[in-house]
Design a protein around this motif. Sequence first.
Motif, PDB file in Angstrom:
ATOM      1  N   UNK A 126      37.646  45.692  39.652  1.00 30.57           N
ATOM      2  CA  UNK A 126      37.199  45.688  38.262  1.00 30.57           C
ATOM      3  C   UNK A 126      38.402  45.571  37.336  1.00 30.57           C
ATOM      4  N   UNK A 127      38.193  44.812  36.266  1.00 35.44           N
ATOM      5  CA  UNK A 127      39.190  44.693  35.211  1.00 35.44           C
ATOM      6  C   UNK A 127      40.565  44.353  35.777  1.00 35.44           C
ATOM      7  N   UNK A 128      41.522  45.239  35.590  1.00 33.16           N
ATOM      8  CA  UNK A 128      42.916  44.950  35.980  1.00 33.16           C
ATOM      9  C   UNK A 128      43.191  45.080  37.473  1.00 33.16           C
ATOM     10  N   UNK A 129      42.226  45.557  38.257  1.00 38.47           N
ATOM     11  CA  UNK A 129      42.422  45.662  39.704  1.00 38.47           C
ATOM     12  C   UNK A 129      42.348  44.304  40.401  1.00 38.47           C
ATOM     13  N   UNK A 130      41.779  43.323  39.722  1.00 41.70           N
ATOM     14  CA  UNK A 130      41.593  42.009  40.335  1.00 41.70           C
ATOM     15  C   UNK A 130      42.920  41.316  40.629  1.00 41.70           C
ATOM     16  N   UNK A 131      43.810  41.294  39.679  1.00 45.04           N
ATOM     17  CA  UNK A 131      45.053  40.542  39.824  1.00 45.04           C
ATOM     18  C   UNK A 131      45.883  41.012  41.023  1.00 45.04           C
ATOM     19  N   UNK A 132      46.122  42.326  41.204  1.00 46.02           N
ATOM     20  CA  UNK A 132      46.883  42.734  42.394  1.00 46.02           C
ATOM     21  C   UNK A 132      46.160  42.402  43.707  1.00 46.02           C
ATOM     22  N   UNK A 133      44.830  42.510  43.711  1.00 48.99           N
ATOM     23  CA  UNK A 133      44.075  42.167  44.928  1.00 48.99           C
ATOM     24  C   UNK A 133      44.210  40.681  45.236  1.00 48.99           C
ATOM     25  N   UNK A 134      44.136  39.851  44.209  1.00 46.13           N
ATOM     26  CA  UNK A 134      44.263  38.412  44.386  1.00 46.13           C
ATOM     27  C   UNK A 134      45.676  38.042  44.832  1.00 46.13           C
ATOM     28  N   UNK A 135      46.673  38.637  44.209  1.00 44.42           N
ATOM     29  CA  UNK A 135      48.064  38.351  44.606  1.00 44.42           C
ATOM     30  C   UNK A 135      48.304  38.689  46.071  1.00 44.42           C
ATOM     31  N   UNK A 136      47.813  39.838  46.502  1.00 46.15           N
ATOM     32  CA  UNK A 136      47.993  40.251  47.896  1.00 46.15           C
ATOM     33  C   UNK A 136      47.273  39.296  48.847  1.00 46.15           C
ATOM     34  N   UNK A 137      46.077  38.865  48.475  1.00 48.87           N
ATOM     35  CA  UNK A 137      45.322  37.946  49.322  1.00 48.87           C
ATOM     36  C   UNK A 137      46.054  36.620  49.464  1.00 48.87           C
ATOM     37  N   UNK A 138      46.534  36.081  48.362  1.00 50.30           N
ATOM     38  CA  UNK A 138      47.240  34.794  48.396  1.00 50.30           C
ATOM     39  C   UNK A 138      48.525  34.913  49.221  1.00 50.30           C
ATOM     40  N   UNK A 139      49.268  35.974  49.011  1.00 51.34           N
ATOM     41  CA  UNK A 139      50.526  36.170  49.756  1.00 51.34           C
ATOM     42  C   UNK A 139      50.278  36.290  51.254  1.00 51.34           C
TER      43      UNK A 139
ATOM     44  N   UNK B 234      45.710  30.825  57.211  1.00 47.00           N
ATOM     45  CA  UNK B 234      45.038  29.593  57.620  1.00 47.00           C
ATOM     46  C   UNK B 234      44.421  28.828  56.464  1.00 47.00           C
ATOM     47  N   UNK B 235      43.715  29.523  55.565  1.00 46.02           N
ATOM     48  CA  UNK B 235      43.061  28.814  54.472  1.00 46.02           C
ATOM     49  C   UNK B 235      43.104  29.638  53.203  1.00 46.02           C
ATOM     50  N   UNK B 236      43.151  28.889  52.101  1.00 45.48           N
ATOM     51  CA  UNK B 236      43.088  29.458  50.753  1.00 45.48           C
ATOM     52  C   UNK B 236      42.313  28.445  49.927  1.00 45.48           C
ATOM     53  N   UNK B 237      41.037  28.727  49.726  1.00 44.61           N
ATOM     54  CA  UNK B 237      40.164  27.842  48.973  1.00 44.61           C
ATOM     55  C   UNK B 237      39.718  28.579  47.730  1.00 44.61           C
ATOM     56  N   UNK B 238      39.768  27.934  46.577  1.00 41.09           N
ATOM     57  CA  UNK B 238      39.296  28.625  45.383  1.00 41.09           C
ATOM     58  C   UNK B 238      38.657  27.668  44.390  1.00 41.09           C
ATOM     59  N   UNK B 239      37.689  28.209  43.665  1.00 41.34           N
ATOM     60  CA  UNK B 239      37.073  27.522  42.540  1.00 41.34           C
ATOM     61  C   UNK B 239      37.253  28.412  41.320  1.00 41.34           C
ATOM     62  N   UNK B 240      37.456  27.768  40.201  1.00 41.07           N
ATOM     63  CA  UNK B 240      37.584  28.488  38.938  1.00 41.07           C
ATOM     64  C   UNK B 240      36.973  27.665  37.824  1.00 41.07           C
ATOM     65  N   UNK B 241      36.432  28.330  36.834  1.00 35.45           N
ATOM     66  CA  UNK B 241      35.947  27.665  35.638  1.00 35.45           C
ATOM     67  C   UNK B 241      37.126  27.336  34.728  1.00 35.45           C
TER      68      UNK B 241
ATOM     69  N   UNK C 276      33.312  31.464  40.441  1.00 38.37           N
ATOM     70  CA  UNK C 276      34.693  31.908  40.583  1.00 38.37           C
ATOM     71  C   UNK C 276      34.801  32.586  41.945  1.00 38.37           C
ATOM     72  N   UNK C 277      35.396  31.881  42.883  1.00 34.77           N
ATOM     73  CA  UNK C 277      35.498  32.436  44.230  1.00 34.77           C
ATOM     74  C   UNK C 277      36.812  32.030  44.862  1.00 34.77           C
ATOM     75  N   UNK C 278      37.265  32.881  45.758  1.00 33.38           N
ATOM     76  CA  UNK C 278      38.476  32.629  46.526  1.00 33.38           C
ATOM     77  C   UNK C 278      38.168  32.993  47.972  1.00 33.38           C
ATOM     78  N   UNK C 279      38.479  32.102  48.889  1.00 38.49           N
ATOM     79  CA  UNK C 279      38.328  32.365  50.313  1.00 38.49           C
ATOM     80  C   UNK C 279      39.724  32.326  50.918  1.00 38.49           C
ATOM     81  N   UNK C 280      40.129  33.439  51.508  1.00 41.59           N
ATOM     82  CA  UNK C 280      41.430  33.531  52.169  1.00 41.59           C
ATOM     83  C   UNK C 280      41.190  34.046  53.575  1.00 41.59           C
TER      84      UNK C 280
END
Length: 185
Positions: A12-25, A29-36, A121-125
């Motif tokens: 929620x809110x500001x917790x998203x960015x650190x979770x996303x950064x960790x997932x990308x890092x 095998x795969x990193x697929x994302x869609x964004x508006x 808005x989805x990211x598959x890692x």
Amino acid sequence: LLVRADHVAIAADRDYLPALRAAIAGARERLWCTQFVVDGRPAVDVAGDVRYLCHAVAEAASRGVDVRVLLDDLVPDTSPREMNWAALEFLASRGVVVRAHREPFVRKRLLAARYRTLHAKLVVVDDLAIVGNHNWTPGAFADNHELSLVVRGAGPTELVARRFEALWAHGVPHRAPRPPLWGAR
């Protein structure tokens, strides 16, 4: 359709960015994302969070991860389209496979847009999926109330990956323009 997940967390809110950064890092095998909307304009992205994500996505591609990015391609001359176009250009110039979503409308309505909006808005890692309403914008990361789910498990992640592939099929391949020849005017 219900599937069993190994792990579910709320970003929620500001917790998203650190979770996303960790997932990308951690992508192997795969990193697929869609964004508006991806808005990394320096005057808006003062903290550099959006640009950091774009660099991290490009870095994952350089590590050999299957990276695909699908962004909405709205009606020309609208701000989100211009923001997304800049992100597409940046990512494509760094070897990321990118597409602009252009799915024609089925219904014909007076004054309706010609294309369906990609608002997913989805990211598959690998075996992790992040799904929610966070755009990649400074406002989504710092100002707005946003909510996304982080789900780990083969079942739910593959469902999200199939949705990504269905959306990806409506994408138009994007290629960065060639840089000018040395000394060309």
